[in-house]
Design a protein around this motif. Sequence first.
Motif, PDB file in Angstrom:
ATOM      1  N   TYR A  18       6.412   4.445  -7.317  1.00 33.11           N
ATOM      2  CA  TYR A  18       5.257   4.767  -6.470  1.00 33.11           C
ATOM      3  C   TYR A  18       3.955   4.103  -6.935  1.00 33.11           C
ATOM      4  O   TYR A  18       2.934   4.281  -6.302  1.00 33.11           O
ATOM      5  N   CYS A  30       9.041   1.197   3.115  1.00 25.46           N
ATOM      6  CA  CYS A  30       7.657   1.434   2.699  1.00 25.46           C
ATOM      7  C   CYS A  30       7.205   0.310   1.765  1.00 25.46           C
ATOM      8  O   CYS A  30       7.913  -0.053   0.826  1.00 25.46           O
ATOM      9  N   CYS A  57       6.522   2.323  -1.924  1.00 25.08           N
ATOM     10  CA  CYS A  57       7.608   2.911  -2.726  1.00 25.08           C
ATOM     11  C   CYS A  57       8.976   2.322  -2.400  1.00 25.08           C
ATOM     12  O   CYS A  57       9.938   2.553  -3.132  1.00 25.08           O
ATOM     13  N   CYS A 102       4.962   4.756   3.886  1.00 23.47           N
ATOM     14  CA  CYS A 102       5.478   6.040   4.341  1.00 23.47           C
ATOM     15  C   CYS A 102       4.370   7.100   4.273  1.00 23.47           C
ATOM     16  O   CYS A 102       3.301   6.866   3.694  1.00 23.47           O
ATOM     17  N   CYS A 117       3.170   8.061   0.740  1.00 17.09           N
ATOM     18  CA  CYS A 117       2.335   7.050   0.095  1.00 17.09           C
ATOM     19  C   CYS A 117       0.937   7.027   0.712  1.00 17.09           C
ATOM     20  O   CYS A 117      -0.046   6.764   0.018  1.00 17.09           O
TER      21      CYS A 117
HETATM   22 ZN   LIG Z   1       6.260   5.159   0.339  1.00 16.45          ZN
END
Ligand SMILES: [Zn+2]
Length: 412
Positions: free
Chosen positions: A216, A378, A381, A399, A402
């Motif tokens: 992340y 995404c 991530c 996403c 995030c």
């Molecule tokens: Zn994400």
Amino acid sequence: MIKSIVFADRLDRKFELRAKVGEYLHSTLARNHIPVDAVVVRRDGVVVDDWQERIDESAEYRIEMVRAYHLPDFLSLTRLWDTELSSGEWQTRPDSFYTKRHFMHSGQGDYDATQVAFNRDEYVQYAEQLFVDGVHSKGLISPGERILLAVSGGKDSLALGYFLSRTADRLPAFELQTVHVTTFSKPLDTSFAQSMAEQFGHPLTLVTDDEVRDFYHLRVSPQEALAEVKYKHDASFSIASVHSMMRCSIERAARNMGITKIAFGLMREDICTSIIKSMFVGFPFGGSYRKRQGQFEMVYPLWPIGKKELTLYLEALFPSNNKQGSPVVFERGELARDIHYMIVDTLETILPGAGFQLFEGHQRMVDNFLGLPRHKECQNCGMSFSVGVGAADLDAGVCELCRVFEKLGVLA
Ligand SMILES: [Zn+2]
């Protein structure tokens, strides 16, 4: 103190119910499985508010149905009421361990009621065959396939381990890898996941806090990031956040191994709850048995089995193994989750087999009418996420989680 009150249906048949003096009338109705919107209640001939009224010892109550349907007959048939309306309908056996009941569409538009009782040994055979049939009937495993199984280290993973190993000769031959995300898992669950992997001979990959932090690009630990979500964004988003981080980690592990099929231990109630929730909030749920998510296919091999059935399966096999710890702290506190599970459990109580009908009906709707959302990876991530639904718009690059992380300033 117990007081008897009268329930009258539209055929003017009368049934005697027991009420506790001093309790809310609403509780009396609920305890007797009488839908509150199906009746009005009179106290000494005058309609009262059943939500406010407490049972008065000296008053006379009469519950009247507002609609003509055979509620007492149905409640008796499902044993929610113990009346003579269905006496002698069900067989009994003294060594019964579990009775499986179904009320299913007969094909002529009405329901057929069936039941089968199993003793302990028969039940183990039954549960394992249910598992095998569930895999075969929905084609969840193909011969020679590589599958990544996500294990929580809880009871569900243990049962799935036994199902897979004890029914291996009845399933297609496949290669199984397992993955466990240690972030948000208790150390006990992690060590349990490790000992299970050893016991069943399933190679295990652990995803650690540091790895999740890297996935992340967080500048704080995953736990700290989640605490930010919970306390500074929206507490009700924290379970979804945990699930998101788990799924991201599992997808990463799958991608590293070149595996595209991922199995999750979702059970009947979990899937039913997802369907109910999807209908309540208008968010698509991809499929009852399997769903396509970007480059991955997610499958739920435990789909035909309920949590109670799984608990009984472990209990029948090894009574001493069957201990459930308390849930981790982030799994608590979301009322919506409790409500959805209770609706599903209640549905199954008043209509055994409701889950299977919901699965088939939902799958048919998805296949014929609804279609499925597109997925994107995404940009932060790497997780696959649905676009064009919920808060995620069509041109979103990251996403939902995030985006929240970005807003909270926890990304590096
Ligand atoms: Zn994400």
